[in-house]
Design an enzyme around this catalytic site. Structure first.
Site, PDB file in Angstrom:
ATOM      1  CG  HIS A  99      42.414  49.179  41.210  1.00  0.00           C
ATOM      2  ND1 HIS A  99      41.395  49.058  40.279  1.00  0.00           N
ATOM      3  CD2 HIS A  99      43.367  49.930  40.617  1.00  0.00           C
ATOM      4  CE1 HIS A  99      41.719  49.717  39.183  1.00  0.00           C
ATOM      5  NE2 HIS A  99      42.909  50.265  39.359  1.00  0.00           N
ATOM      6  CB  CYS A 102      46.519  50.232  35.536  1.00  0.00           C
ATOM      7  SG  CYS A 102      46.639  50.379  33.743  1.00  0.00           S
ATOM      8  CB  CYS A 113      43.327  48.351  30.348  1.00  0.00           C
ATOM      9  SG  CYS A 113      44.076  49.745  31.194  1.00  0.00           S
ATOM     10  CB  CYS A 115      42.945  49.898  35.019  1.00  0.00           C
ATOM     11  SG  CYS A 115      43.532  48.323  34.400  1.00  0.00           S
ATOM     12  CD  GLN A 118      37.764  46.822  36.059  1.00  0.00           C
ATOM     13  OE1 GLN A 118      38.952  46.577  36.282  1.00  0.00           O
ATOM     14  NE2 GLN A 118      36.896  45.880  35.771  1.00  0.00           N
ATOM     15  NE  ARG A 143      46.126  40.344  33.084  1.00  0.00           N
ATOM     16  CZ  ARG A 143      45.554  39.738  32.062  1.00  0.00           C
ATOM     17  NH1 ARG A 143      46.117  38.700  31.515  1.00  0.00           N
ATOM     18  NH2 ARG A 143      44.413  40.165  31.605  1.00  0.00           N
ATOM     19  CG  ASP A 175      47.476  37.251  37.207  1.00  0.00           C
ATOM     20  OD1 ASP A 175      48.216  37.879  37.995  1.00  0.00           O
ATOM     21  OD2 ASP A 175      46.246  37.410  37.165  1.00  0.00           O
ATOM     22  NE  ARG A 177      46.942  40.453  38.664  1.00  0.00           N
ATOM     23  CZ  ARG A 177      45.765  40.827  38.152  1.00  0.00           C
ATOM     24  NH1 ARG A 177      45.328  42.048  38.309  1.00  0.00           N
ATOM     25  NH2 ARG A 177      45.036  39.951  37.492  1.00  0.00           N
TER      26      ARG A 177
HETATM   27 ZN   LIG Z   1      45.084  48.874  32.948  1.00  0.00          ZN
END
Ligand SMILES: [Zn+2]
Length: 251
Positions: A99, A102, A113, A115, A118, A143, A175, A177
């Site tokens: 994860h 965020c 979003c 996040c 999730q 990201r 991205d 990450r």
């Molecule tokens: Zn987010």
């Protein structure tokens, strides 16, 4: 600078909870497990928590590392951590979630979003499965563009840009990450196969390429609303997220 000297009692408490994970010329120091009771949808669930620190000094003399902490300004930087549930080392199958942090979604519950949803949903899935781990990756904000740049990107999004266009017009790649540290930590905690909770093929690929045994993928539905519809659609159209579940992966 005067360096503090650690009391031997303090070191004897800490030393068995620290592990060194070597990678080339740098080190990851992993501390834990630490019992962490978590309020998950009103129920108290006991996780085991580990935190890690990336350091350029590689030593098994942990006393040296601990003595440096108080002068290292760690609050200025980000550290990642992992919540482990069940018999993570030995159980035949385990659910894994990588994860990305965020700030707006996880902490404030922003609906721009999915996040925050999730994050909680992954913890719930892991608990229900009986074994698993949630990696919370602190250097992944927006990201990988950082919180301040994410605020700039949000301003652009309020003016018609989508997530990808906004990041790219600020000079970032879409991205950036990196999962390598988290994967090293995962391999230290478990060598048996894992099932990844994600809709993001890049995360599957990163795990596969690292030689981690991935036995499958579990999709994660987000909470679609009028506020994040465009964001979610962009993930599918531009970031290659798997469409069948309509929604996506974090930031
Ligand atoms: Zn987010």
């Amino acid at each position: 600078m005067e360096q503090m000297k650690l009391e031997s009692k303090v070191f004897s408490i800490l030393k068995d909870k620290i592990q060194l994970i070597r990678s080339d010329d740098r080190a990851i120091y992993l501390v834990g497990p630490i019992q962490l009771p978590v309020n998950l949808y009103g129920e108290t669930v006991i996780f085991q928590w580990y935190c890690w620190l990336n350091y350029d000094e590689v030593t098994e003399d942990y006393e040296k590392i601990i003595e440096k902490l108080s002068s290292s300004n760690l609050a200025e930087y980000q550290q990642s951590s992992v919540l482990v549930y069940g018999d993570f080392k030995e159980a035949d199958d385990a659910l894994i979630r990588m994860h990305s942090i965020c700030h707006t979604g996880d902490i404030f519950g922003s609906k721009r979003c999915d996040c925050g949803f999730q994050l909680k949903e992954s913890m719930k899935k892991i608990k229900e499965h009986g074994t698993g781990a949630l990696f919370y990756l602190a250097n992944h904000e927006g990201r990988g563009i950082g919180l301040f740049s994410k605020a700039m990107a949000y301003v652009l999004q309020e003016n018609g840009y989508d997530t990808v266009e906004a990041n790219e017009s600020l000079g970032f790649v879409n991205d950036s990450r990196d999962y390598s540290d988290a994967i090293e930590v995962l391999k230290t905690l478990r060598t048996k196969p894992v099932t990844l909770i994600t809709n993001n093929p890049k995360k599957l690929e990163a795990l596969d390429n690292s030689g981690t045994l991935v036995s499958g993928r579990t999709p994660l539905w987000g909470d679609v609303s009028e506020y994040n519809q465009k964001y979610l659609q962009t993930k599918v159209v531009k970031s290659g997220h798997m469409q069948e579940e309509r929604t996506c992966d974090n930031d």
